[in-house]
Design a protein around this motif. Sequence first.
Motif, short mmCIF file in Angstrom:
data_model
loop_
_atom_site.label_atom_id
_atom_site.label_comp_id
_atom_site.label_asym_id
_atom_site.label_seq_id
_atom_site.Cartn_x
_atom_site.Cartn_y
_atom_site.Cartn_z
N LEU A 47 0.84 -1.21 0.00
CA LEU A 47 0.00 0.00 0.00
C LEU A 47 0.87 1.26 0.00
CD1 LEU A 47 -2.79 1.32 0.14
CD2 LEU A 47 -2.66 1.13 2.65
N GLY A 86 -7.10 2.89 0.01
CA GLY A 86 -6.59 2.51 1.32
C GLY A 86 -7.14 3.40 2.43
N CYS A 89 -8.60 3.13 5.31
CA CYS A 89 -8.35 2.94 6.75
C CYS A 89 -6.84 2.88 7.05
CB CYS A 89 -9.05 1.68 7.25
SG CYS A 89 -8.22 0.14 6.81
N GLU A 90 -6.03 3.04 6.02
CA GLU A 90 -4.56 3.08 6.14
C GLU A 90 -3.98 1.80 6.73
OE1 GLU A 90 -3.02 6.77 7.51
OE2 GLU A 90 -4.37 7.93 6.25
N GLY A 91 -4.72 0.71 6.65
CA GLY A 91 -4.16 -0.58 7.03
C GLY A 91 -4.64 -1.16 8.33
N MET A 106 -7.42 -2.59 8.71
CA MET A 106 -8.38 -3.65 8.35
C MET A 106 -9.82 -3.23 8.66
SD MET A 106 -6.60 -6.25 7.15
CE MET A 106 -7.10 -7.92 7.61
N CYS A 165 -11.55 -1.54 5.94
CA CYS A 165 -12.11 -1.23 4.62
C CYS A 165 -11.61 -2.31 3.66
CB CYS A 165 -11.67 0.16 4.15
SG CYS A 165 -9.95 0.26 3.60
N CYS A 221 -8.11 -1.06 -0.50
CA CYS A 221 -6.73 -1.28 -0.94
C CYS A 221 -6.64 -2.59 -1.72
CB CYS A 221 -5.78 -1.30 0.25
SG CYS A 221 -6.11 -2.65 1.39
N CYS A 226 -2.53 -3.44 1.92
CA CYS A 226 -1.98 -3.07 3.23
C CYS A 226 -1.46 -4.29 3.98
CB CYS A 226 -3.02 -2.33 4.06
SG CYS A 226 -4.42 -3.35 4.57
#
Length: 111
Positions: A26, A38, A40-42, A44, A46, A49, A86
Amino acid sequence: MTLVRFLKADGTLDKEVEAEPGQRLLDVAWAAREPLEGACEGVMACSTCHVVVDGEDFEKLPPASEEEEDLLDLAAYATRTSRLACQIVLTDEMKVLTVRIPPSATNWMGR
Ligand code: FES
């Protein structure tokens, strides 16, 4: 070093970038300004990504966790080789990693 190949939704090559072991796919996509949200930036929360991994390269990845599989069930255009970017951490053994960004990816965050 891993050569990451990003394909467009139609399967044509968009760009190739070199990435270091330990980097998340990501983050590599964002640095390359690929249109992968992406949201939720990783953490978990969403499935934005979502990438489709090239069949041969898919075999190089460790299996997805149950949580990742559950999120992939929510992803549009998911295939047998879909993964969450991610959750993919590059390793030295991955010389090449080819991923296609599905048409559902949006770029509303400007990345
Ligand atoms: S960024 Fe949300 S699950 Fe990957």
